[in-house]
Design a protein around this motif. Structure first.
Motif, PDB file in Angstrom:
ATOM      1  N   LEU A 131      50.889  90.084 -80.531  1.00  0.00           N
ATOM      2  CA  LEU A 131      50.897  90.461 -81.940  1.00  0.00           C
ATOM      3  C   LEU A 131      52.299  90.639 -82.517  1.00  0.00           C
ATOM      4  CD1 LEU A 131      47.926  92.998 -81.959  1.00  0.00           C
ATOM      5  CD2 LEU A 131      47.908  90.573 -82.563  1.00  0.00           C
ATOM      6  N   ASP A 132      53.229  91.150 -81.727  1.00  0.00           N
ATOM      7  CA  ASP A 132      54.565  91.430 -82.245  1.00  0.00           C
ATOM      8  C   ASP A 132      55.565  90.312 -81.995  1.00  0.00           C
ATOM      9  OD1 ASP A 132      53.531  93.813 -83.025  1.00  0.00           O
ATOM     10  OD2 ASP A 132      54.540  95.038 -81.531  1.00  0.00           O
ATOM     11  N   VAL A 133      55.209  89.382 -81.124  1.00  0.00           N
ATOM     12  CA  VAL A 133      56.127  88.273 -80.824  1.00  0.00           C
ATOM     13  C   VAL A 133      55.506  86.947 -81.254  1.00  0.00           C
ATOM     14  CG1 VAL A 133      57.454  87.068 -79.047  1.00  0.00           C
ATOM     15  CG2 VAL A 133      57.218  89.546 -78.941  1.00  0.00           C
ATOM     16  N   VAL A 134      54.467  86.511 -80.562  1.00  0.00           N
ATOM     17  CA  VAL A 134      53.899  85.185 -80.823  1.00  0.00           C
ATOM     18  C   VAL A 134      53.314  85.081 -82.231  1.00  0.00           C
ATOM     19  CG1 VAL A 134      52.139  83.525 -80.124  1.00  0.00           C
ATOM     20  CG2 VAL A 134      53.455  84.740 -78.389  1.00  0.00           C
ATOM     21  N   LEU A 135      52.556  86.101 -82.661  1.00  0.00           N
ATOM     22  CA  LEU A 135      51.856  86.017 -83.941  1.00  0.00           C
ATOM     23  C   LEU A 135      52.509  86.836 -85.052  1.00  0.00           C
ATOM     24  CD1 LEU A 135      48.152  86.166 -82.692  1.00  0.00           C
ATOM     25  CD2 LEU A 135      49.402  84.166 -83.511  1.00  0.00           C
ATOM     26  N   LYS A 136      53.692  87.343 -84.824  1.00  0.00           N
ATOM     27  CA  LYS A 136      54.324  88.210 -85.823  1.00  0.00           C
ATOM     28  C   LYS A 136      54.527  87.479 -87.148  1.00  0.00           C
ATOM     29  CE  LYS A 136      58.524  90.788 -86.891  1.00  0.00           C
ATOM     30  NZ  LYS A 136      59.876  91.188 -86.442  1.00  0.00           N
ATOM     31  N   ASP A 137      55.177  86.322 -87.125  1.00  0.00           N
ATOM     32  CA  ASP A 137      55.432  85.589 -88.356  1.00  0.00           C
ATOM     33  C   ASP A 137      54.140  85.041 -88.951  1.00  0.00           C
ATOM     34  OD1 ASP A 137      58.116  86.128 -88.138  1.00  0.00           O
ATOM     35  OD2 ASP A 137      58.585  84.249 -87.125  1.00  0.00           O
ATOM     36  N   VAL A 138      53.186  84.711 -88.081  1.00  0.00           N
ATOM     37  CA  VAL A 138      51.901  84.211 -88.558  1.00  0.00           C
ATOM     38  C   VAL A 138      51.200  85.275 -89.386  1.00  0.00           C
ATOM     39  CG1 VAL A 138      49.594  83.471 -87.836  1.00  0.00           C
ATOM     40  CG2 VAL A 138      51.619  82.536 -86.708  1.00  0.00           C
ATOM     41  N   ARG A 139      51.260  86.524 -88.955  1.00  0.00           N
ATOM     42  CA  ARG A 139      50.605  87.615 -89.694  1.00  0.00           C
ATOM     43  C   ARG A 139      51.064  87.653 -91.142  1.00  0.00           C
ATOM     44  NH1 ARG A 139      51.529  93.122 -86.600  1.00  0.00           N
ATOM     45  NH2 ARG A 139      53.595  92.218 -86.457  1.00  0.00           N
ATOM     46  N   THR A 140      52.352  87.442 -91.357  1.00  0.00           N
ATOM     47  CA  THR A 140      52.900  87.452 -92.711  1.00  0.00           C
ATOM     48  C   THR A 140      52.415  86.247 -93.504  1.00  0.00           C
ATOM     49  OG1 THR A 140      54.879  88.593 -91.912  1.00  0.00           O
ATOM     50  CG2 THR A 140      55.026  87.508 -94.048  1.00  0.00           C
ATOM     51  N   ARG A 141      52.366  85.101 -92.854  1.00  0.00           N
ATOM     52  CA  ARG A 141      51.988  83.859 -93.546  1.00  0.00           C
ATOM     53  C   ARG A 141      50.514  83.857 -93.964  1.00  0.00           C
ATOM     54  NH1 ARG A 141      53.923  78.675 -90.258  1.00  0.00           N
ATOM     55  NH2 ARG A 141      53.216  77.685 -92.193  1.00  0.00           N
ATOM     56  N   VAL A 142      49.668  84.530 -93.201  1.00  0.00           N
ATOM     57  CA  VAL A 142      48.227  84.479 -93.491  1.00  0.00           C
ATOM     58  C   VAL A 142      47.725  85.753 -94.177  1.00  0.00           C
ATOM     59  CG1 VAL A 142      47.843  82.928 -91.542  1.00  0.00           C
ATOM     60  CG2 VAL A 142      47.534  85.395 -91.220  1.00  0.00           C
ATOM     61  N   ASP A 143      48.638  86.548 -94.684  1.00  0.00           N
ATOM     62  CA  ASP A 143      48.250  87.816 -95.313  1.00  0.00           C
ATOM     63  C   ASP A 143      47.701  87.583 -96.717  1.00  0.00           C
ATOM     64  OD1 ASP A 143      47.928  90.586 -95.404  1.00  0.00           O
ATOM     65  OD2 ASP A 143      49.868  90.849 -96.415  1.00  0.00           O
ATOM     66  N   SER A 144      46.547  86.914 -96.780  1.00  0.00           N
ATOM     67  CA  SER A 144      45.893  86.615 -98.053  1.00  0.00           C
ATOM     68  C   SER A 144      44.378  86.753 -97.887  1.00  0.00           C
ATOM     69  CB  SER A 144      46.240  85.193 -98.509  1.00  0.00           C
ATOM     70  OG  SER A 144      45.592  84.876 -99.730  1.00  0.00           O
ATOM     71  N   PRO A 145      43.759  87.680 -98.628  1.00  0.00           N
ATOM     72  CA  PRO A 145      44.379  88.586 -99.599  1.00  0.00           C
ATOM     73  C   PRO A 145      45.280  89.614 -98.913  1.00  0.00           C
ATOM     74  CG  PRO A 145      42.096  89.180 -99.249  1.00  0.00           C
ATOM     75  CD  PRO A 145      42.295  87.890 -98.537  1.00  0.00           C
ATOM     76  N   PRO A 146      46.218  90.192 -99.654  1.00  0.00           N
ATOM     77  CA  PRO A 146      47.155  91.155 -99.064  1.00  0.00           C
ATOM     78  C   PRO A 146      46.437  92.255 -98.291  1.00  0.00           C
ATOM     79  CG  PRO A 146      47.818  90.616-101.298  1.00  0.00           C
ATOM     80  CD  PRO A 146      46.471  89.992-101.098  1.00  0.00           C
ATOM     81  N   GLY A 147      46.953  92.520 -97.092  1.00  0.00           N
ATOM     82  CA  GLY A 147      46.358  93.541 -96.240  1.00  0.00           C
ATOM     83  C   GLY A 147      45.477  92.983 -95.150  1.00  0.00           C
ATOM     84  N   SER A 148      45.198  91.685 -95.185  1.00  0.00           N
ATOM     85  CA  SER A 148      44.298  91.082 -94.194  1.00  0.00           C
ATOM     86  C   SER A 148      45.032  90.419 -93.032  1.00  0.00           C
ATOM     87  CB  SER A 148      43.386  90.048 -94.865  1.00  0.00           C
ATOM     88  OG  SER A 148      44.137  88.947 -95.355  1.00  0.00           O
TER      89      SER A 148
END
Length: 203
Positions: A131-148
């Motif tokens: 979550l903090d390394v492999v998918l960290k940047d992905v979390r930001t990119r897919v945060d739609s709607p905000p908070g998801s």
């Protein structure tokens, strides 16, 4: 190496226990607070060494984390591929990149490292890696709607973890022997739906 007043300074490349002390401190700190909040300085303090010595042995914080996990592959191998593709191609790209690592010569050691971490009864480092390394940047990119974004990333991580277990640990057929390309096409859309599809997510 010591300064004139007897205090430790600089590098101690000959000290056999220094590297191990740093790794032990890093594992504890990463497990306690995660990758982002674990600073090099706090790890150095826990290991009773100068922060410069941590950089001397391990370079960056990400390289230290990789060493603490005993993970034989630089996560940048995966991250670079994921960062280079458009949003609608994330699912297949993530599956393909992760499978390529698992099926590589270093993959045997990588799977063994995860098996050890999971078997230790403390999965915090595995969670941090995913979550903090492999998918960290992905979390930001897919945060739609905000908070998801966080929940989307966790759902994707659950699919990857299940794929690792079925393909590499308990080796269920036909998943164990399917090609990377076939699995990427088969599993990628499910990961993509978690990341960008319509989901009944409350947040």
């Amino acid at each position: 190496m010591t300064s004139g007043n007897g205090h430790r300074s600089g590098r101690r490349p000959g000290h056999s226990g220094t590297r191990e002390a740093i790794l032990d401190a890093a594992r504890v700190r990463f497990a306690q607070v995660g990758f982002d909040r674990a600073s090099i300085r706090s790890i150095a303090t826990a290991a009773s060494v100068d922060p410069a010595l941590v950089h001397h042995y391990f370079g960056t914080k990400q390289q230290l984390f990789t060493a603490a996990l005993e993970f034989p592959v630089d996560p940048d191998v995966i991250l670079t591929q994921i960062a280079a593709v458009p949003l609608e191609q994330l699912g297949e790209t993530i599956v393909r990149a992760v499978l390529t690592v698992w099926d590589s010569p270093a993959g045997v050691q990588a799977v063994a490292a995860f098996r050890t971490l999971i078997g230790s009864g403390d999965p915090a480092l595995v969670r941090t890696f995913l979550l903090d390394v492999v998918l960290k940047d992905v979390r930001t990119r897919v945060d739609s709607p905000p908070g998801s974004g966080d929940k989307r990333a966790v759902l994707a991580a659950s699919q990857l973890a299940g794929l690792l277990v079925t393909r590499k640990i308990i080796q269920i057929e036909p998943i164990a022997s399917m090609s990377i390309a076939e699995l990427a096409v088969s599993v990628g859309p499910t990961v993509q739906r978690y990341l960008t599809g319509d989901l009944p997510i409350s947040y």
